[in-house]
Each structure stands twice: as structure tokens, then as C-alpha cells.
Design an enzyme around this catalytic site. Structure first.
Site, PDB file in Angstrom:
ATOM      1  N   LYS A 126       0.859  -1.192   0.000  1.00 48.03           N
ATOM      2  CA  LYS A 126       0.000   0.000   0.000  1.00 48.03           C
ATOM      3  C   LYS A 126       0.890   1.236   0.000  1.00 48.03           C
ATOM      4  O   LYS A 126       1.872   1.301   0.764  1.00 48.03           O
ATOM      5  CB  LYS A 126      -0.894  -0.030   1.245  1.00 48.03           C
ATOM      6  CG  LYS A 126      -1.922   1.094   1.327  1.00 48.03           C
ATOM      7  CD  LYS A 126      -2.843   0.943   2.557  1.00 48.03           C
ATOM      8  CE  LYS A 126      -3.921   2.011   2.615  1.00 48.03           C
ATOM      9  NZ  LYS A 126      -4.836   1.853   3.767  1.00 48.03           N
TER      10      LYS A 126
ATOM     11  N   SER B  94      -9.951   2.272   2.662  1.00 50.07           N
ATOM     12  CA  SER B  94      -8.987   2.924   1.800  1.00 50.07           C
ATOM     13  C   SER B  94      -8.024   1.974   1.102  1.00 50.07           C
ATOM     14  O   SER B  94      -7.408   2.347   0.105  1.00 50.07           O
ATOM     15  CB  SER B  94      -8.171   3.934   2.618  1.00 50.07           C
ATOM     16  OG  SER B  94      -7.358   3.273   3.578  1.00 50.07           O
TER      17      SER B  94
ATOM     18  N   SER C  64     -10.386   0.191   7.009  1.00 47.94           N
ATOM     19  CA  SER C  64      -9.764   0.167   5.686  1.00 47.94           C
ATOM     20  C   SER C  64      -9.089  -1.129   5.279  1.00 47.94           C
ATOM     21  O   SER C  64      -8.697  -1.265   4.118  1.00 47.94           O
ATOM     22  CB  SER C  64      -8.747   1.295   5.570  1.00 47.94           C
ATOM     23  OG  SER C  64      -9.406   2.485   5.284  1.00 47.94           O
TER      24      SER C  64
HETATM   25  N1  GLN Z   1     -13.452   4.872   5.872  1.00 45.85           N
HETATM   26  C1  GLN Z   1     -12.864   5.374   7.068  1.00 45.85           C
HETATM   27  C2  GLN Z   1     -12.447   6.801   6.880  1.00 45.85           C
HETATM   28  O1  GLN Z   1     -12.672   7.309   5.845  1.00 45.85           O
HETATM   29  C3  GLN Z   1     -11.713   4.508   7.503  1.00 45.85           C
HETATM   30  C4  GLN Z   1     -10.477   4.726   6.728  1.00 45.85           C
HETATM   31  C5  GLN Z   1      -9.337   3.906   7.206  1.00 45.85           C
HETATM   32  O2  GLN Z   1      -9.523   2.928   7.944  1.00 45.85           O
HETATM   33  N2  GLN Z   1      -8.135   4.322   6.834  1.00 45.85           N
HETATM   34  O3  GLN Z   1     -11.916   7.423   7.740  1.00 45.85           O
END
Ligand code: GLN
Length: 490
Positions: free
Chosen positions: A78, A158, A182
């Protein structure tokens, strides 16, 4: 070639060990698969030369009898993990062409064990999002499509690049991060396995910070066993991260396949939210039945503060983000857009460098931390966070783990929620509680919906009890026998 990329990580490591193929052959097959998968937009940087160089070095190590736990296995990283000498962007324009002079601890651990890097994977900008649509490199497309439709679906976010790449068989496994879901939500949307370990299990050093008290690294993999192998390598104490736990890493793979007989599984009644698709409700019931058949005792539990988790998360996470992102000022690295004076340079740089969702988080975070509102919002959210952790403590007096759905829907269409941040935030309803409490959570593919799209079940464990999750995850995986794969269109 096709057969080498369809292997699980475990099968590939076995094949390397018994010399059925070399890492060079395995890596070459994956490099070609990555190059052929451009329509997915999963990779934002391919590093084929580095991959083949690492593969050759791995083959040489193996010939000398010095192979490590992941030796020769090609992985995707990532693009939130800093990789020495390799561009790392967090998929934000503000980092521009930033090339770190250091390696994140998690990726360093993977290379120590012999893994091979295929390149850097797409994500929502600074990991803020649930659909990969906030990436400065454009969204990832889910390799899965609904039956009878060509509509492009989100792989979730994400870690959408990580999940899509694993689901499409273009890497054997991938690193990911989870601040509010995410790892788990993209795993659920792509039929892959993802685990967010206990806060402090994996070092955050060299991982671009979003919300430091919530961020954790973990793997996305093809199977529960593969996830266990990867997490074992990624974990471990790191003096460079003050929140890294100074504890032994258990032998996670040894927990997969262990009997789950006699384990007590909690079903939190507050997770039966209004408007949840009946298919998800059905899958949850199915998961309960599978665990009961495997000898678990099912217990209804209550987590009464669940309804406050999402609002608390969307105060705490932006508050920490607004502070962490203050460092991007155009002075030291990344983008710089000059202005007439210092303040103007800051303003121009940040206006040009950050995307709309990141700006929204910075504004919310700055607001809730401002003198007049600090107590009303930020301090209150911290109190709610404590209550949520207490709820889990209470439940874990009675049960060994919890079973819930991972997400309230299957993968949705790209663009579907893009203009409605609140609808987007609702995706995280079952996952953010786990981050707020610092607990481990795993998503396992468990079935498909009426359109043939994958759905996931989530297991939540006690702090530091990932081992039990691997045993339970293995039991669900075996019972679900989830073999569906996306039909190749890319
Ligand atoms: N969808 C969540 C956010 O937008 C979690 C994102 C994540 O876990 N990095 O904050």
C-alpha cells in the site's frame, strides 16, 4: 503462468521450498499479471526491475539454505508505507514525487523474511475514504462485477488497491492499513481475507500518519492461513514507535485449523441496524450456524454505546488528521506552490496539494479542536471512546470473540456515494468500534449476494488474541468454502 498467479501464498511458499519453481519464475508471472491488469488501476507504481532483482537474490539465498519465512514471495505494498528509494505518495498530490530515504518497519520486516516487492498500491488519499475515490491517482476498479452488468464497482477503501490486487491474483498478498475499517471493508468487498491486529502489534514507523491513535497495519490475503503468515512477519516490537508493544509475536499460522469447540461467541444485538440488506442478515445467521456446528456456544451480548461510535470516530479521526497533516507546508518535502509571502506559500501549497475529502477532514478536525468547541466535541468523543472500550470489556467477560457482518452492503458502484460524505461514512458502522477500542478484527469472505458479489463476516477478538481469530476465521473459511473468483475482464 496463470497457474503460478492463482496459487495461495502458502502453496507458493511450498512450491518454492520443494523447488517446483524459482522465485524468479514466480515473480516474472506476477510482474506480467500486474502489467496486464492496468484497467484495475490497483498499482500506482510498478517496480518490476526491483522485483526481479529481489527474486534472484531470494533464489540465491534459498540455494545457500538461508531462506526466510516469506522468501521469494511477490507482494504488493500500500502506498502509505514509506519504501526506501521508491516513490511513496499516500496517493496525495501534496507528497508529489516524494522518495523516502528510509523504509517503514513493517515493510523492512517483510524484506527481512525474504519477500519480493512488486510495487506500490493505490489507496484513498491519506487513507481517508471507503471507496478509493479520493485517490489523486483515480479510483481502483473492483475486479468483481455484478452478474449481467458491466458497471464499475468500488473495491472499497482505503486499501482498495491492496484488496483488488489480491482478488485479481496479481500479487500473493498485500500490506494494508486500517484506521476505521480500511483493511476489513475492502476485504469484504473483494472476497479476500483482511485482519487489523491489536493496536501496537505492528509498528507505525514509516507509515504515513492519518489518525495516530487508531492507525494499524495488517495484511490482505487470499486465505486465513496466508493472512496469518503475513501478519507474523509484519508484527513485532519497534523502539522507533512509542506505541509499539514490547511483546512476543505468537506463531499465528499454528492457530489456523485448531478446533474452536467450546469457544463462546458473542452476537452484539446493536449491530442489527435498520435498513441492513436481508442478504447480510441471512449471512450473519449462516455464520452463527457454522460456528455452532463447529462446537461454539452462541451468546447474545450488548454493546450499548455502538450508536455513538461513528460520530465519535468522525471527531477523533479528523482531529488527529488535522494535527498530523499540519506538516505538509511545502517547506521540507513534496509539493510547493510559491506565494508572495510565507503564509501565501502555505495556503497555495495546501490548497493545490490536498483533495476535497482531506480538506473536509482538516476543517472538521480544526473546528473540533478549537478553543470554544474542544470540550463540546473532542473531549466528549474521547469519553464516548472510553465507553465503547468498556462495552467490549464487559462483553469479553462472557465471550471469547464476537461475530458481526463486516460492512452494511456489498460493493457499490463507483460514483454512487461520492457526493454524499455521510452515506460514505455509514460504510464504517461495523468496523470503527474496533479501532476506537484498539482490538483485533478480521474479515472473512463468507458468501455472495443475489448479484454474485462477495460478502464478509467480521470476527472481533480480545486485545492480543489474534490467535483465536485465526482459529475461528479458519473454521468459517472451511464451512463457507468460498471458492468464487471474479471473471477476468481486464
Ligand atoms: N473509511 C474510514 C475513513 O474514511 C476509515 C479509513 C481507514 O480505515 N483508513 O476514515
Amino acid at each position: 503462468m496463470t497457474s503460478l498467479t492463482s496459487l495461495t501464498l502458502k502453496a507458493a511458499l511450498d512450491g518454492l521450498a520443494d523447488k517446483s519453481f524459482s522465485s524468479e519464475e514466480l515473480t516474472q508471472a506476477h510482474v506480467a499479471a500486474v502489467a496486464a491488469a492496468k484497467p484495475l488501476n490497483a498499482f500506482v507504481l510498478e517496480t518490476p526491475e526491483k522485483a526481479l532483482e529481489m527474486a534472484k537474490a531470494s533464489d540465491a539465498r534459498r540455494a545457500r539454505g538461508e531462506a526466510g519465512a516469506l522468501d521469494g514471495a511477490p507482494l504488493g505494498i500500500k502506498d502509505l508505507f514509506c519504501t526506501e528509494g521508491v516513490r511513496s505518495t499516500a496517493c496525495s498530490n501534496i507528497l508529489g514525487n516524494f522518495v523516502p530515504t528510509y523504509e517503514s518497519t513493517v515493510t523492512a520486516n517483510l524484506w527481512r523474511d525474504g519477500a519480493v516487492m512488486l510495487g506500490k498500491l493505490n489507496l484513498d488519499e491519506f487513507a481517508m475514504g471507503s471507496s478509493n475515490e479520493t485517490s489523486a491517482f483515480g479510483p481502483v476498479t473492483n475486479p468483481w462485477r455484478a452478474e449481467g452488468s458491466n458497471a464499475k464497482l468500488t473495491p472499497g477503501g482505503s486499501s482498495g488497491g491492496s484488496a483488488a490486487a489480491v482478488a485479481a491474483d496479481i500479487c500473493l498478498g498485500a500490506t494494508a492499513t486500517d484506521t476505521g475499517g480500511s483493511i476489513r471493508q475492502p476485504a469484504a468487498f473483494t472476497g479476500t481475507v483482511g485482519i487489523k491486529p491489536t493496536y501496537g502489534r505492528c509498528s507505525r514507523w514509516g507509515v504515513v500518519a492519518f489518525a495516530s491513535s487508531l492507525d494499524q497495519a495488517g495484511p490482505i490475503a487470499k486465505t486465513v492461513e496466508d493472512a496469518a503468515i503475513l501478519l507474523k512477519s509484519m508484527s513485532g516490537h519497534d523502539p522507533k514507535d512509542s506505541t509499539s508493544l514490547d511483546i512476543e509475536t505468537p506463531d499465528f499460522p499454528s492457530f489456523v485449523g485448531k478446533s474452536v469447540k467450546g469457544l463462546r461467541i458473542g452476537i452484539p444485538k446493536e449491530y442489527r441496524v435498520d435498513g441492513m440488506p436481508p442478504e447480510i442478515e441471512k449471512l450473519w445467521e449462516q455464520g452463527i450456524a457454522w460456528l455452532r456446528e463447529a462446537g461454539c456456544e452462541i451468546v447474545e451480548v450488548s454493546l450499548p454505546h455502538t450508536k455513538y461510535a461513528l460520530p465519535a470516530y468522525y471527531i477523533v479521526a479528523p482531529a488527529e488528521a488535522s494535527s498530523n497533516l499540519a506538516r505538509y507546508d511545502g517547506m521540507r518535502y513534496g509539493l510547493r506552490v510559491d506565494g508572495g509571502n510565507l503564509t501565501e506559500t502555505y495556503e497555495n501549497t495546501r490548497a493545490a496539494g490536498f483533495g476535497a475529502e482531506v480538506k473536509r477532514r482538516i476543517l472538521i478536525g480544526t473546528y473540533v479542536l478549537s478553543a470554544g468547541y474542544y470540550d463540546a466535541y473532542y473531549v466528549k468523543a474521547l469519553k464516548v471512546r472510553r465507553r465503547i472500550a468498556d462495552d467490549f470489556d464487559q462483553a469479553f467477560q462472557k465471550v471469547d470473540a464476537l461475530l458481526t457482518p463486516t460492512a452494511p452492503s456489498a460493493a457499490f458502484a463507483l460514483g454512487e456515494n461520492a457526493d454524499d460524505p455521510v452515506a460514505m461514512y455509514l460504510n464504517d458502522i461495523f468496523t470503527v468500534t474496533v479501532n476506537l477500542a484498539g482490538l483485533p478484527g478480521m474479515s472473512i469472505p463468507a458468501g455472495v449476494d443475489a448479484n454474485g458479489l462477495p460478502l464478509g463476516l467480521q470476527l472481533i477478538g480480545k486485545a492480543l488474541d489474534e490467535g483465536t481469530l485465526f482459529s475461528l476465521g479458519g473454521a468459517i473459511e472451511k464451512a463457507a468454502d468460498f471458492k468464487a473468483k471474479p471473471a477476468r475482464w481486464w
